[in-house]
Design a protein around this motif. Structure first.
Motif, PDB file in Angstrom:
ATOM      1  N   TRP A  26      -5.961   8.899  -6.067  1.00 21.41           N
ATOM      2  CA  TRP A  26      -7.061   8.519  -5.161  1.00 21.41           C
ATOM      3  C   TRP A  26      -6.534   7.804  -3.917  1.00 21.41           C
ATOM      4  O   TRP A  26      -7.190   7.802  -2.884  1.00 21.41           O
ATOM      5  N   GLY A  27      -5.361   7.228  -3.973  1.00 24.01           N
ATOM      6  CA  GLY A  27      -4.808   6.571  -2.812  1.00 24.01           C
ATOM      7  C   GLY A  27      -4.382   7.545  -1.727  1.00 24.01           C
ATOM      8  O   GLY A  27      -4.375   7.203  -0.538  1.00 24.01           O
ATOM      9  N   ASN A  28      -4.029   8.756  -2.105  1.00 26.61           N
ATOM     10  CA  ASN A  28      -3.595   9.772  -1.151  1.00 26.61           C
ATOM     11  C   ASN A  28      -4.586  10.928  -1.058  1.00 26.61           C
ATOM     12  O   ASN A  28      -4.232  12.021  -0.615  1.00 26.61           O
ATOM     13  N   LEU A  29      -5.801  10.688  -1.473  1.00 30.49           N
ATOM     14  CA  LEU A  29      -6.782  11.770  -1.476  1.00 30.49           C
ATOM     15  C   LEU A  29      -7.044  12.298  -0.066  1.00 30.49           C
ATOM     16  O   LEU A  29      -7.152  13.507   0.151  1.00 30.49           O
ATOM     17  N   SER A  30      -7.141  11.402   0.887  1.00 31.64           N
ATOM     18  CA  SER A  30      -7.402  11.834   2.261  1.00 31.64           C
ATOM     19  C   SER A  30      -6.291  12.727   2.778  1.00 31.64           C
ATOM     20  O   SER A  30      -6.544  13.761   3.421  1.00 31.64           O
ATOM     21  N   SER A  88       0.807  -1.222   0.000  1.00 27.33           N
ATOM     22  CA  SER A  88       0.000   0.000   0.000  1.00 27.33           C
ATOM     23  C   SER A  88       0.828   1.254   0.000  1.00 27.33           C
ATOM     24  O   SER A  88       0.360   2.319  -0.340  1.00 27.33           O
ATOM     25  N   GLU A  89       2.079   1.208   0.423  1.00 25.18           N
ATOM     26  CA  GLU A  89       3.008   2.326   0.404  1.00 25.18           C
ATOM     27  C   GLU A  89       2.437   3.529   1.107  1.00 25.18           C
ATOM     28  O   GLU A  89       2.408   4.650   0.600  1.00 25.18           O
ATOM     29  N   GLY A  90       1.913   3.336   2.272  1.00 24.82           N
ATOM     30  CA  GLY A  90       1.533   4.466   3.122  1.00 24.82           C
ATOM     31  C   GLY A  90       0.245   5.139   2.749  1.00 24.82           C
ATOM     32  O   GLY A  90       0.068   6.301   3.033  1.00 24.82           O
ATOM     33  N   THR A  91      -0.642   4.474   2.065  1.00 28.49           N
ATOM     34  CA  THR A  91      -1.898   5.104   1.697  1.00 28.49           C
ATOM     35  C   THR A  91      -2.882   5.140   2.829  1.00 28.49           C
ATOM     36  O   THR A  91      -3.890   5.823   2.756  1.00 28.49           O
ATOM     37  N   GLY A  92      -2.647   4.396   3.917  1.00 33.37           N
ATOM     38  CA  GLY A  92      -3.434   4.515   5.143  1.00 33.37           C
ATOM     39  C   GLY A  92      -4.870   4.101   4.947  1.00 33.37           C
ATOM     40  O   GLY A  92      -5.207   3.156   4.255  1.00 33.37           O
ATOM     41  N   SER A  93      -5.744   4.892   5.552  1.00 33.01           N
ATOM     42  CA  SER A  93      -7.155   4.544   5.612  1.00 33.01           C
ATOM     43  C   SER A  93      -7.873   4.740   4.291  1.00 33.01           C
ATOM     44  O   SER A  93      -9.030   4.419   4.162  1.00 33.01           O
ATOM     45  N   ARG A 141      -0.035   2.705  -8.215  1.00 29.93           N
ATOM     46  CA  ARG A 141       0.856   1.860  -7.422  1.00 29.93           C
ATOM     47  C   ARG A 141       0.390   0.394  -7.445  1.00 29.93           C
ATOM     48  O   ARG A 141       0.166  -0.227  -6.398  1.00 29.93           O
ATOM     49  N   ASN A 142       0.128  -0.081  -8.662  1.00 28.61           N
ATOM     50  CA  ASN A 142      -0.230  -1.484  -8.905  1.00 28.61           C
ATOM     51  C   ASN A 142      -1.586  -1.869  -8.315  1.00 28.61           C
ATOM     52  O   ASN A 142      -1.860  -3.055  -8.123  1.00 28.61           O
ATOM     53  N   VAL A 143      -2.400  -0.894  -7.996  1.00 31.71           N
ATOM     54  CA  VAL A 143      -3.739  -1.166  -7.477  1.00 31.71           C
ATOM     55  C   VAL A 143      -4.740  -0.350  -8.288  1.00 31.71           C
ATOM     56  O   VAL A 143      -4.549   0.851  -8.492  1.00 31.71           O
ATOM     57  N   ASN A 144      -5.797  -0.986  -8.763  1.00 38.89           N
ATOM     58  CA  ASN A 144      -6.840  -0.274  -9.493  1.00 38.89           C
ATOM     59  C   ASN A 144      -7.700   0.533  -8.532  1.00 38.89           C
ATOM     60  O   ASN A 144      -8.286  -0.018  -7.595  1.00 38.89           O
ATOM     61  N   ARG A 145      -7.771   1.800  -8.785  1.00 39.72           N
ATOM     62  CA  ARG A 145      -8.533   2.677  -7.894  1.00 39.72           C
ATOM     63  C   ARG A 145      -9.422   3.600  -8.716  1.00 39.72           C
ATOM     64  O   ARG A 145      -9.138   3.903  -9.875  1.00 39.72           O
ATOM     65  N   SER A 146     -10.460   4.088  -8.073  1.00 39.90           N
ATOM     66  CA  SER A 146     -11.346   5.091  -8.680  1.00 39.90           C
ATOM     67  C   SER A 146     -11.837   6.018  -7.579  1.00 39.90           C
ATOM     68  O   SER A 146     -11.825   5.669  -6.392  1.00 39.90           O
ATOM     69  N   LEU A 147     -12.272   7.185  -7.974  1.00 36.73           N
ATOM     70  CA  LEU A 147     -12.791   8.141  -7.007  1.00 36.73           C
ATOM     71  C   LEU A 147     -14.130   7.657  -6.459  1.00 36.73           C
ATOM     72  O   LEU A 147     -14.989   7.178  -7.218  1.00 36.73           O
ATOM     73  N   GLN A 148     -14.312   7.770  -5.162  1.00 34.93           N
ATOM     74  CA  GLN A 148     -15.566   7.387  -4.528  1.00 34.93           C
ATOM     75  C   GLN A 148     -16.465   8.623  -4.404  1.00 34.93           C
ATOM     76  O   GLN A 148     -16.021   9.690  -3.975  1.00 34.93           O
ATOM     77  N   TRP A 149     -17.705   8.482  -4.794  1.00 34.41           N
ATOM     78  CA  TRP A 149     -18.618   9.626  -4.829  1.00 34.41           C
ATOM     79  C   TRP A 149     -18.855  10.220  -3.443  1.00 34.41           C
ATOM     80  O   TRP A 149     -19.266  11.380  -3.313  1.00 34.41           O
ATOM     81  N   SER A 150     -18.588   9.477  -2.383  1.00 39.41           N
ATOM     82  CA  SER A 150     -18.812   9.997  -1.033  1.00 39.41           C
ATOM     83  C   SER A 150     -17.915  11.197  -0.730  1.00 39.41           C
ATOM     84  O   SER A 150     -18.266  12.059   0.078  1.00 39.41           O
ATOM     85  N   TRP A 151     -16.743  11.265  -1.405  1.00 42.99           N
ATOM     86  CA  TRP A 151     -15.871  12.417  -1.187  1.00 42.99           C
ATOM     87  C   TRP A 151     -16.529  13.708  -1.673  1.00 42.99           C
ATOM     88  O   TRP A 151     -16.423  14.758  -1.030  1.00 42.99           O
ATOM     89  N   LEU A 152     -17.214  13.633  -2.779  1.00 43.60           N
ATOM     90  CA  LEU A 152     -17.866  14.821  -3.339  1.00 43.60           C
ATOM     91  C   LEU A 152     -19.025  15.291  -2.471  1.00 43.60           C
ATOM     92  O   LEU A 152     -19.324  16.484  -2.417  1.00 43.60           O
TER      93      LEU A 152
END
Length: 398
Positions: free
Chosen positions: A169-173, A38-43, A114-125
């Motif tokens: 998206w991995g470091n969005l928080s 995960s390289e420090g992407t946390g929660s 970072r080798n992980v498929n990610r997408s933006l989650q609508w809850s952030w908006l």
């Protein structure tokens, strides 16, 4: 068209890694999360990483071509330039159309981060109303910072601006936490956006309008004070009173102003508290006002003279204490309004020479300078010393 697009994303049957990469025929895009990678992407993993199965998640091609009916209601912020961001219409569209009704139905594209498929989650908006999503760039921006904050081009920090939107998206928080910390300019930009909306919706008057009202009030006050000062100067002129005496505070001019201030609160406040350099009562200001009054009076006299059909010219000479020849410039004309003959003094002119030709040129020059039409001159009256002044000028006695 869909079949043609899908043909570019057909899985390779010869690839042995198709199942592990989520591109096989049995599992389209299923992704397992490895905490050690995960390289420090946390929660953020629980929000931005997805475990995909066949029954619930479409392939990557489906999510890359979402339905336009589910698009954001505001303009695509990724297409906006810095120049466009300064337009009020663009600001209103981005700030007022913030409610994305079908955001939960929108299929955000998957990207490998970072080798992980990610997408933006609508809850952030929904959690952060200032956040705006760009369909073109698959990135999020901060609307107040884009519209009211500086657009730095030399920064590597993800600031949600036009030059550095957030796409990780991995470091969005972490980016959001840094963006809204107490020392961030984000809060000033949000306040500016709020004030902008209040002004445009009529809840608050425009700052320019407020400044204009204050400026107009100051102009009105200064004009009232200046009017009282001019009245005092005109009264001294009409009554042949000296404006200044041996001491300024005992002069006729100052005495008249203080008399007027007893019934005028604005003038009294001006004389008592105004900056000494802005009182408009100095000798230089007095002389300037006298010259302006003289120009206004002469302009009225010249207009009355030109309104008559013909006029006559009168002049006399006198030598002042410095032995300079001073010639008086006067006109004589018939006033149609009062039905009477008027003789008006327009001023003095210094005569460098007293020859007939020089004096004639001086008189004509002064009349034209004051705006009198010399073509209707019909009479010349002068003293004996000027007998040769107009010997070449043709005129008729009236």
């Amino acid at each position: 068209m869909q079949k043609k697009i899908f043909s570019y994303f057909k899985p390779n049957p010869n690839s042995s890694d198709s199942r592990s990469e989520g591109t096989g025929s049995d599992e389209h895009t299923s992704t397992k999360i490895d905490d050690s990678r995960s390289e420090g992407t946390g929660s953020d993993h629980e929000h931005t990483s997805t475990k995909i199965d066949d029954s619930s998640t479409p392939s990557i091609t489906d999510s890359s071509t979402p339905s336009s009916s589910n698009h954001p209601p505001y303009p695509d912020i990724g297409n906006i330039t810095i120049e466009c961001s300064q337009q009020d219409r663009v600001k209103l569209d981005l700030l007022t159309n913030s409610s994305w009704e079908h955001v939960a139905k929108y299929k955000f594209p998957l990207r490998t981060i970072r080798n992980v498929n990610r997408s933006l989650q609508w809850s952030w908006l929904e959690k952060y109303p200032w956040m705006r999503y760009s369909v073109v760039n698959d990135a999020v921006y901060c609307a107040p910072c884009v519209l009211f904050g500086p657009q730095r081009q030399d920064t590597k920090e993800k600031t949600f601006s036009l030059s550095s939107p957030v796409t990780d998206w991995g470091n969005l928080s972490r980016c959001v936490s840094r963006h809204i910390n107490d020392k961030s300019k984000h809060h000033d930009n949000v306040l500016a956006a709020t004030e902008f909306l209040r002004i445009k919706t009529g809840e608050k008057s425009d700052i320019l309008e407020s400044m204009s009202e204050s400026f107009n009030a100051r102009i009105k006050r200064n004009r009232e004070v200046l009017s009282c000062i001019i009245d005092a100067i005109l009264l001294c002129g009409k009554q042949n009173l000296a404006i200044r005496g041996h001491e300024e505070k005992h002069s006729n001019f100052v005495a008249l102003l203080h008399m007027r201030a007893k019934d005028n609160i604005v003038l009294a406040d001006h004389l008592a508290f105004a900056d000494p350099q802005k009182k408009y009562t100095s000798p230089d200001i007095q002389n300037e006002l006298i010259e302006l009054c003289a120009d206004q009076i002469i302009s009225t006299l010249v207009q009355d003279c030109n309104d008559s059909k013909y006029f006559g010219f009168m002049s006399d000479e006198a030598t002042d204490c410095s032995t300079k020849e001073q010639a008086s410039i006067c006109v004589r004309f018939f006033d149609k309004t009062t039905k009477s003959i008027r003789e008006e003094f327009l001023g003095f002119a210094e005569a460098s020479r007293t020859t007939g030709e020089a004096l004639a040129e001086l008189f004509l020059e002064q009349l034209e300078l004051k705006g009198i039409d010399v073509d209707v001159l019909r009479q010349v009256i002068y003293v004996m010393n000027y007998a040769l002044a107009l010997q070449d000028l043709e005129y008729e006695d009236v």
